[in-house]
Design an enzyme around this catalytic site. Structure first.
Site, PDB file in Angstrom:
ATOM      1  N   ASP A   1       3.365  -5.811   3.689  1.00 40.70           N
ATOM      2  CA  ASP A   1       3.243  -5.376   4.284  1.00 40.70           C
ATOM      3  C   ASP A   1       3.434  -5.470   5.684  1.00 40.70           C
ATOM      4  OD1 ASP A   1       2.149  -2.832   5.268  1.00 40.70           O
ATOM      5  OD2 ASP A   1       0.038  -3.475   5.636  1.00 40.70           O
TER       6      ASP A   1
ATOM      7  N   HIS B   1       1.420  -1.466   0.178  1.00 41.35           N
ATOM      8  CA  HIS B   1      -0.288  -0.208  -0.030  1.00 41.35           C
ATOM      9  C   HIS B   1       0.769   1.448   0.043  1.00 41.35           C
ATOM     10  CE1 HIS B   1       0.409   0.477   4.613  1.00 41.35           C
ATOM     11  NE2 HIS B   1       0.455  -0.121   4.360  1.00 41.35           N
TER      12      HIS B   1
ATOM     13  N   GLU C   1      -5.374   2.074   2.461  1.00 36.76           N
ATOM     14  CA  GLU C   1      -4.808   0.982   3.599  1.00 36.76           C
ATOM     15  C   GLU C   1      -5.082   1.163   4.849  1.00 36.76           C
ATOM     16  OE1 GLU C   1      -3.866  -2.241   6.209  1.00 36.76           O
ATOM     17  OE2 GLU C   1      -2.340  -0.172   6.421  1.00 36.76           O
ATOM     18  N   GLU C   2      -4.667   2.341   5.561  1.00 37.95           N
ATOM     19  CA  GLU C   2      -4.924   2.559   6.728  1.00 37.95           C
ATOM     20  C   GLU C   2      -5.917   3.203   7.142  1.00 37.95           C
ATOM     21  OE1 GLU C   2      -2.320   1.479   8.624  1.00 37.95           O
ATOM     22  OE2 GLU C   2      -0.271   1.580   7.162  1.00 37.95           O
TER      23      GLU C   2
ATOM     24  N   ASP D   1       5.807   0.995   6.563  1.00 34.60           N
ATOM     25  CA  ASP D   1       4.543   1.018   6.551  1.00 34.60           C
ATOM     26  C   ASP D   1       4.350   1.792   5.373  1.00 34.60           C
ATOM     27  OD1 ASP D   1       1.910  -0.152   6.993  1.00 34.60           O
ATOM     28  OD2 ASP D   1       1.373   0.861   8.552  1.00 34.60           O
TER      29      ASP D   1
ATOM     30  N   HIS E   1       3.810   3.244  12.986  1.00 35.25           N
ATOM     31  CA  HIS E   1       2.443   5.038  13.047  1.00 35.25           C
ATOM     32  C   HIS E   1       3.185   4.978  14.609  1.00 35.25           C
ATOM     33  CE1 HIS E   1      -1.093   1.896  11.483  1.00 35.25           C
ATOM     34  NE2 HIS E   1      -0.171   1.741  11.265  1.00 35.25           N
TER      35      HIS E   1
END
Lengths: 473, 473
Positions: free
Chosen positions: B352, B278, B324-325, B290, B423
């Site tokens: 991922d 992604h 995606e997030e 990520d 994140h």
């Protein structure tokens, strides 16, 4: 007192003291067992550190947190039955304010930045300039005024983990003197890659200094990741333009204090074993590793000796210094206030490298002193195997005592990860394991007790030509 | 096309395909050697990741960074000789704004905080309330409205390192549903201890969701240290009052895209091996782990096959998913756009879980499929020893394809430290080792090539009752 008595006291102070003898150490095993047991099983070091970290928090000199720490530690020491007093120290008052940095071109991105202590602010709205990167002052000078003037200088050097303590000493001047050297060549600001060993997007602050006659340009640290990003963009051959905003400022000096607490010696109260840590911290974290852990060990050492009724022959004096981080004024003030008594300071011990497991005492002592110290630490072999390493200056706060020939010891912790967190927002309580902290307390307390109790004293180190205080870390 | 031809094509798609056979794998050793050599020695994966991370930076859906990433990856794929196109995806546009939190009493301290994605803002000037802490929704319900109403709920649970991937799945609902459950009982805001495995004063963001009919209260994550501080203060029995300011807001939806690039198959171009990552990221870091690393592996896989002239029997289709997030709209849009072609998707593989060394393919396939996959990964034993693990859903973006019976593979990396940085602002380029990234590319490229080249195809997994998409991580 009558003149004759006065002369006698003076004479006593000047007579060389009997040298301590390793064979005496065995006699302190029972006391050491009680002390270590109390530290490990019935200690208060964690509780003290938790109060400092959670309830008081950041303690930069002159801040409300620092003043709260002075008040609370004094009260707590008195509550624990110690004589505790304040000794005045005038400290600088620097405040951080809002701060930010960003790459404007070639690829706009925010940068994680923090001002270095004592820095001047940027102009309102910030300053914008191209960055020029160097790895040393020699490289900076090789660039010359033509390529530095009007630019932001980035000192980009990577602390090598595993060799970090050595590198920290070697690279420290990039932080402390970087702005001065850059300003001499006309730079408008100075940035340094954080002097740290973990890339966690945390900028590491620390002190910097200006010099008379050199323009006072703003100085800040970038997080490792951000310094590396700027460096990669520069490496591609492009101009990198950065905006820097620092809202820090220096307010008028503030009256603060060292906190001094004593367990008076039962036979020779005028002779002092000084145990030390510093009460101030940087403002980003809560100062648990730097140096709340040391403060907790000093305070609990005093409490343990008092509560066990182990009043040694000499006085054990705890000093919680103010302003180690950005001025060392507490260390200098103590020297001035006690200059006449330095001959009666038989040892000074500082703990200021975190709260992980204790690994060594550094020792600046005279012929034969190491042997005695090795005997003392052997009592603790099953609590914390401790080396005794020659040299050092004990710690920044006590380093001025070198001028008085005081034997200087440093209680050193495992610093493998110390520079991961040092001077960052992540210097917080969780970085100190309660068991490790208790072992530090045991080591400090047994060492202080033995040195204060032995009939003889540690041989004093040979005089040195320059007895300059060791700079703050 | 004439009606008859159309029916023939349809029939071909519906006929069960021949099952792949492990004995065929050995025939691909020479190709695998060329692919792996190209990935490791002549690869572009690091260069691609560096561009995404350094030049484009954060890529939250709808942001300028996300749009720049769509443009740049498409252009780069075309430059590398691939057919690349955009497939429209309408995405949410959430922006963070200024944010802060602090303990007001009993011990004022700043807290490291960050809003969760999709959160509503606090009122201007913030909100102030007492904190009540719980470890689970059951504990929350046990407290009841009387003790939750008007409070800030803190979900305080510690991710156990070493078991973190499992815990992340178990604790994820505290982040995604925490605000809804708290609001049902009248809470005014919801905080969660960061779902991470390193205490580096970094709050970990991630998505959260509201529910119709339940008040939309602000939701944020505290850094581990700060959540623990609040918890310790609560544990002492005192009321803890916090001020929270979140300046985030949700703007109108934005037109964005999945980037789809193909190497058309030489014999059965209508049959697809889909490789996925992604393109969007969170806004705090630069999305290197990520999922920039996955994007780089997908893009370099396509380039390597193209440049080596290794055009397999079937089409290899790279899809760089958007959103995606915080919504999975790219994954759903792909499903809608290609629903009729799912029968011709012979496999989908997503990467991922970061850019560290590859350790396994998870595989949701039919009887006999694992054996074929084990044969393929055996070709790479000296590059990266890879396990083949049954189950999983491949990855969030491709999980909707489960409904079409597509075999789903996940290229999994060593996630020991993934949740240290995930994140956070520290999801940056340095967290990906170039050699590890190249090994991931080799693994993805060899797997995609073999599955696209083998005469037979992976057996399709048995249908499942609920084919719900896997939530974003």
């Amino acid at each position: 007192m009558p003149r004759r008595a006065h002369l006698l006291v003076l004479a006593a102070a000047l007579v060389p003291l009997a040298a301590a003898d390793r064979s005496e150490v065995e006699g302190y095993r029972a006391a050491a067992a009680r002390i270590a047991g109390a530290a490990l099983v019935d200690g208060r070091s964690r509780e003290i550190l938790q109060h400092l970290s959670d309830r008081i928090g950041p303690r930069l000199s002159g801040s409300p947190g620092a003043e709260a720490a002075v008040r609370w530690t004094r009260e707590r020491l008195i509550r624990d039955g110690l004589d505790a007093r304040l000794e005045a120290v005038t400290v600088p008052r620097w405040v951080r304010g809002e701060e930010s940095a960003e790459i404007l071109s070639p690829a706009p991105q925010r940068l994680a930045v923090t001002a270095l202590g004592s820095s001047e602010p940027t102009p309102d709205g910030g300053l914008e300039a191209e960055v020029v990167s160097v790895g040393s002052f020699d490289e900076l000078k090789a660039l010359g005024k033509a390529r530095v003037r009007g630019r932001i200088v980035l000192y980009h050097r990577v602390l090598v983990p595993g060799d970090a303590q050595q590198d920290y000493g070697a690279l420290g001047p990039l932080r402390t003197r970087g702005a001065v050297e850059a300003a001499r060549l006309g730079a408008v600001a100075s940035l340094v890659r954080s002097l740290g060993t973990l890339s966690a997007r945390l900028p590491h602050t620390g002190n910097m200094r200006y010099e008379d006659g050199v323009p006072r340009i703003p100085a800040a640290a970038l997080a490792a990741e951000d310094a590396d990003l700027v460096q990669r963009l520069l490496d591609s051959g492009e101009a990198v333009r950065v905006r820097l905003r620092l809202g820090c400022r220096t307010l008028p000096d503030v009256e603060s204090a060292n906190v001094v607490a004593e367990l008076r010696g039962r036979e020779r109260p005028d002779e002092i074993v000084l145990i030390a840590a510093h009460l101030d911290s940087w403002d980003l974290g809560t100062g648990a590793i730097d140096d709340g852990a040391g403060v907790a060990a000093v305070m609990d050492t005093l409490r343990i000796l008092k509560s066990l009724g182990l009043t040694p022959r000499r006085t054990v004096r705890g000093v919680l210094y103010m302003n180690e981080e950005n001025g060392l004024r507490g260390g200098r003030a103590y020297l001035e206030a006690h200059r006449d008594a330095l001959g009666r300071h038989v040892a000074a011990i500082e703990s200021d490298s975190g709260g992980t497991r204790p690994v060594a005492f550094t020792a600046l002592t005279g012929e034969g002193g190491m042997d005695v110290l090795e005997g003392i630490v052997s009592l603790l072999a099953a609590v914390a195997p401790l080396a005794v390493e020659p040299g050092g200056h004990g710690g920044a706060d006590i380093s001025p005592l070198r001028a008085g020939g005081v034997p200087l010891l440093g209680l050193r912790q495992d610093t493998t990860h110390y520079l991961d967190w040092h001077h960052t927002a992540a210097d917080t309580l969780d970085k100190v394991d309660p068991g490790d902290l208790a072992r530090n307390t045991a080591a400090l307390a047994v060492m202080a007790y033995a040195l204060a109790e032995m009939p003889g004293t540690l041989p004093r180190p040979a005089p040195e030509e320059s007895a300059a205080p060791r700079p703050a870390r």
